[in-house]
Design a protein around this motif. Sequence first.
Motif, mmCIF file in Angstrom:
data_model
loop_
_atom_site.group_PDB
_atom_site.id
_atom_site.type_symbol
_atom_site.label_atom_id
_atom_site.label_comp_id
_atom_site.label_asym_id
_atom_site.label_seq_id
_atom_site.Cartn_x
_atom_site.Cartn_y
_atom_site.Cartn_z
ATOM 1 N N GLY A 20 20.483 -79.303 9.492
ATOM 2 C CA GLY A 20 19.451 -78.651 10.281
ATOM 3 C C GLY A 20 18.417 -79.592 10.866
ATOM 4 O O GLY A 20 17.626 -79.179 11.727
ATOM 5 N N TRP A 21 18.414 -80.842 10.435
ATOM 6 C CA TRP A 21 17.413 -81.801 10.905
ATOM 7 C C TRP A 21 17.448 -81.959 12.425
ATOM 8 O O TRP A 21 16.406 -81.957 13.096
ATOM 9 C CB TRP A 21 17.619 -83.152 10.234
ATOM 10 N N LYS A 22 18.642 -82.069 13.002
ATOM 11 C CA LYS A 22 18.758 -82.348 14.430
ATOM 12 C C LYS A 22 18.359 -81.162 15.308
ATOM 13 O O LYS A 22 18.255 -81.307 16.532
ATOM 14 C CB LYS A 22 20.184 -82.793 14.759
ATOM 15 N N ASP A 23 18.129 -80.015 14.706
ATOM 16 C CA ASP A 23 17.693 -78.843 15.470
ATOM 17 C C ASP A 23 16.189 -78.590 15.360
ATOM 18 O O ASP A 23 15.670 -77.663 16.000
ATOM 19 C CB ASP A 23 18.437 -77.595 14.979
ATOM 20 N N ASP A 24 15.494 -79.401 14.565
ATOM 21 C CA ASP A 24 14.075 -79.135 14.325
ATOM 22 C C ASP A 24 13.208 -79.851 15.356
ATOM 23 O O ASP A 24 13.586 -80.895 15.910
ATOM 24 C CB ASP A 24 13.696 -79.606 12.915
ATOM 25 N N ASP A 25 12.031 -79.290 15.592
ATOM 26 C CA ASP A 25 11.042 -79.911 16.473
ATOM 27 C C ASP A 25 9.735 -80.076 15.699
ATOM 28 O O ASP A 25 8.900 -79.161 15.649
ATOM 29 C CB ASP A 25 10.806 -79.045 17.710
ATOM 30 N N PRO A 26 9.521 -81.246 15.086
ATOM 31 C CA PRO A 26 8.295 -81.470 14.298
ATOM 32 C C PRO A 26 7.130 -82.017 15.108
ATOM 33 O O PRO A 26 6.194 -82.587 14.546
ATOM 34 C CB PRO A 26 8.763 -82.492 13.255
ATOM 35 N N SER A 27 7.138 -81.815 16.429
ATOM 36 C CA SER A 27 6.107 -82.409 17.286
ATOM 37 C C SER A 27 4.697 -81.973 16.904
ATOM 38 O O SER A 27 3.738 -82.737 17.072
ATOM 39 C CB SER A 27 6.365 -82.042 18.756
ATOM 40 N N GLY A 28 4.553 -80.754 16.400
ATOM 41 C CA GLY A 28 3.232 -80.248 16.090
ATOM 42 C C GLY A 28 2.564 -80.891 14.900
ATOM 43 O O GLY A 28 1.361 -80.674 14.654
ATOM 44 N N LEU A 29 3.299 -81.700 14.136
ATOM 45 C CA LEU A 29 2.743 -82.282 12.918
ATOM 46 C C LEU A 29 1.825 -83.477 13.167
ATOM 47 O O LEU A 29 1.043 -83.842 12.290
ATOM 48 C CB LEU A 29 3.879 -82.726 11.986
ATOM 49 N N PHE A 30 1.905 -84.079 14.348
ATOM 50 C CA PHE A 30 1.217 -85.359 14.533
ATOM 51 C C PHE A 30 -0.304 -85.215 14.508
ATOM 52 O O PHE A 30 -1.004 -86.068 13.951
ATOM 53 C CB PHE A 30 1.713 -86.042 15.811
ATOM 54 N N GLU A 31 -0.851 -84.156 15.085
ATOM 55 C CA GLU A 31 -2.296 -83.964 15.032
ATOM 56 C C GLU A 31 -2.750 -83.721 13.591
ATOM 57 O O GLU A 31 -3.797 -84.209 13.166
ATOM 58 C CB GLU A 31 -2.721 -82.795 15.916
ATOM 59 N N VAL A 32 -1.959 -82.982 12.826
ATOM 60 C CA VAL A 32 -2.298 -82.748 11.423
ATOM 61 C C VAL A 32 -2.256 -84.064 10.648
ATOM 62 O O VAL A 32 -3.116 -84.329 9.794
ATOM 63 C CB VAL A 32 -1.339 -81.724 10.789
ATOM 64 N N MET A 33 -1.289 -84.912 10.942
ATOM 65 C CA MET A 33 -1.197 -86.209 10.273
ATOM 66 C C MET A 33 -2.402 -87.080 10.590
ATOM 67 O O MET A 33 -2.904 -87.806 9.725
ATOM 68 C CB MET A 33 0.112 -86.904 10.667
ATOM 69 N N ARG A 34 -2.887 -86.995 11.821
ATOM 70 C CA ARG A 34 -4.082 -87.770 12.175
ATOM 71 C C ARG A 34 -5.296 -87.262 11.381
ATOM 72 O O ARG A 34 -6.141 -88.055 10.941
ATOM 73 C CB ARG A 34 -4.331 -87.688 13.690
ATOM 74 N N ARG A 35 -5.377 -85.971 11.193
ATOM 75 C CA ARG A 35 -6.476 -85.415 10.393
ATOM 76 C C ARG A 35 -6.370 -85.865 8.927
ATOM 77 O O ARG A 35 -7.386 -86.159 8.283
ATOM 78 C CB ARG A 35 -6.464 -83.895 10.479
ATOM 79 N N CYS A 36 -5.145 -85.908 8.397
ATOM 80 C CA CYS A 36 -4.951 -86.390 7.029
ATOM 81 C C CYS A 36 -5.376 -87.850 6.902
ATOM 82 O O CYS A 36 -5.997 -88.243 5.901
ATOM 83 C CB CYS A 36 -3.485 -86.238 6.618
ATOM 84 N N ARG A 37 -5.048 -88.653 7.908
ATOM 85 C CA ARG A 37 -5.441 -90.067 7.880
ATOM 86 C C ARG A 37 -6.954 -90.207 7.828
ATOM 87 O O ARG A 37 -7.499 -91.001 7.048
ATOM 88 C CB ARG A 37 -4.871 -90.777 9.119
ATOM 89 N N ARG A 38 -7.659 -89.396 8.618
ATOM 90 C CA ARG A 38 -9.122 -89.474 8.615
ATOM 91 C C ARG A 38 -9.688 -89.003 7.271
ATOM 92 O O ARG A 38 -10.675 -89.571 6.786
ATOM 93 C CB ARG A 38 -9.692 -88.642 9.770
ATOM 94 N N GLN A 39 -9.094 -87.982 6.689
ATOM 95 C CA GLN A 39 -9.557 -87.516 5.379
ATOM 96 C C GLN A 39 -9.408 -88.615 4.333
ATOM 97 O O GLN A 39 -10.330 -88.888 3.549
ATOM 98 C CB GLN A 39 -8.769 -86.264 4.961
ATOM 99 N N ILE A 40 -8.264 -89.286 4.322
ATOM 100 C CA ILE A 40 -8.006 -90.326 3.323
ATOM 101 C C ILE A 40 -8.900 -91.543 3.566
ATOM 102 O O ILE A 40 -9.506 -92.089 2.634
ATOM 103 C CB ILE A 40 -6.522 -90.740 3.356
ATOM 104 N N SER A 41 -8.987 -91.974 4.810
ATOM 105 C CA SER A 41 -9.694 -93.222 5.117
ATOM 106 C C SER A 41 -11.208 -93.060 5.139
ATOM 107 O O SER A 41 -11.943 -93.962 4.725
ATOM 108 C CB SER A 41 -9.228 -93.765 6.474
#
Length: 372
Positions: A20-41
Motif C-alpha cells: 500500500g505504500w506506493k498508493d499513499d500521498d503523505p504530502s500533508g505531513l511536512f508542515e506538521v513535521m516542521r512544527r515538531c522540529r520547532r517544538q523540539i528545538s
Amino acid sequence: MSDHASDFVLQAISFDTLEGWKDDDPSGLFEVMRRCRRQISDVKAYRTGSLGLSSEDLLPLLHAAEDFTPSSPSAARAFFERHCRPFLIRRKDGNPGFVTAFYEPDIEVSERPDKVFRFPFYRRPDDLIDLDDANRPAELDNSYAFGRLHDGHIAAYPDRRAIDQGFLEGRGLEIAWAKSKVDVFFVHVQGAARLRYSDGRIGRITYAAKAGHPFSAVGKLLIDRGEIARADISMQTIRAWLARNPEHVDEVLWHNRSYIFFREAMVADPEAGPIAAAKVPLLAGRSLAVDRMIHTFGFPFFIRSESLTHLDDGRPFRRLMLALDTGSAIVGPARGDIFTGSGDMAGERAGTVRNDADFAILIPRGAAGRFA
C-alpha cells in the motif's frame, strides 16, 4: 528499556514490500513535521520511549523536511525513502496490531451552571502532583503518574465517582458546564473538545492531566455483562445503551475510575486540529496516538488495515501517519488511535473503528543501524 521491550521485535523490511505504500500521498505531513522540529528545538524535546528512539534521532529527518515541499505524492514518498528505513513491529505473541480512532467533539456549553447545564469540565487541581519512581508511594502501582499531595502525604487522587459526587466543588476549577454527563465522559475519552457558547463564542479544551487511575473500558464492561455483542460495540452503541438505561449511567461510567482534567487552548485557527500531547495541531487522518511509554512523539508510522475501509471510501486503510498523541487506553507496541477530525461527522467515522492492523515504524537512517 522498560519491560515493554521484550514484548515485540522490529523486523527490517523494504519500502517495496510495504503493501500500500506506493498508493499513499503523505504530502500533508511536512508542515506538521516542521512544527515538531520547532517544538523540539525551541521548546522541549519529546520524552524518549522504551524503544530507545529519541528526539535527537528524529531531528535529521525533521531538518530535511524544513525546506522540502513535495511536488507530487511520489516525491513525498521518495523523501521518506531517502531518509528512513521501515521496520515492521512484530508482537512476540503473534497477534496483529490494533487500531481505534478518536475525534474532537463539538459540545454546547455554558460559562455558568443552571438547571440545564450541570456537568463541569475541570481544570487541573493544585493538589494533583506528578509521580515518578522517586516520590510514588509503595502502595501505588507504577502505572500511576499522578497522585494527591495533602498535608505532606502523597496518595491516590479521588476517582471519577468521588469527583462526580462533588469532591472538587467550590474550588473554582470549572471551565464550563455541559448538558450531559455522558457527553462529558466521552470528551474525557477523546481528550479534547470544541466548546460552543450560547453567544456564539467557540472555545477549545485539551488534556492537562488525569487523576491517575487506570483506564477501564465501559464497552468491555457492557460486553462482559451481555448487554452489547462484541461485534456491535462502538461509541454509538454504548451511547444508545446509556440513553435507554439512564438508571445505570452512573454505575457504568464509574467503572472507569480514570478522570481527565483540561486546560483552555487558543482557537487561532478553527479549522486546525486540537493541540495534543506532542504540542502541535493534529492533522485529521494523519495523526496517531501511541503508547508513549514505548514510542516517541514525531516518528512516522505506516498503518495498514485491510478490514478498515470506511475511512477511505471502501478502500483498505494504508497511510503514513505521525505519532502525535497518547491515551490511557493506548497500550502496547502495535496499538494506535487514529485522529479523524472535529465535529459530529468525525465522531461517526471514529466511533466504529476497531480493526486489526499492521504497524511499520520509519526510522531515520542515522538511527536505523541500531535496529537492523
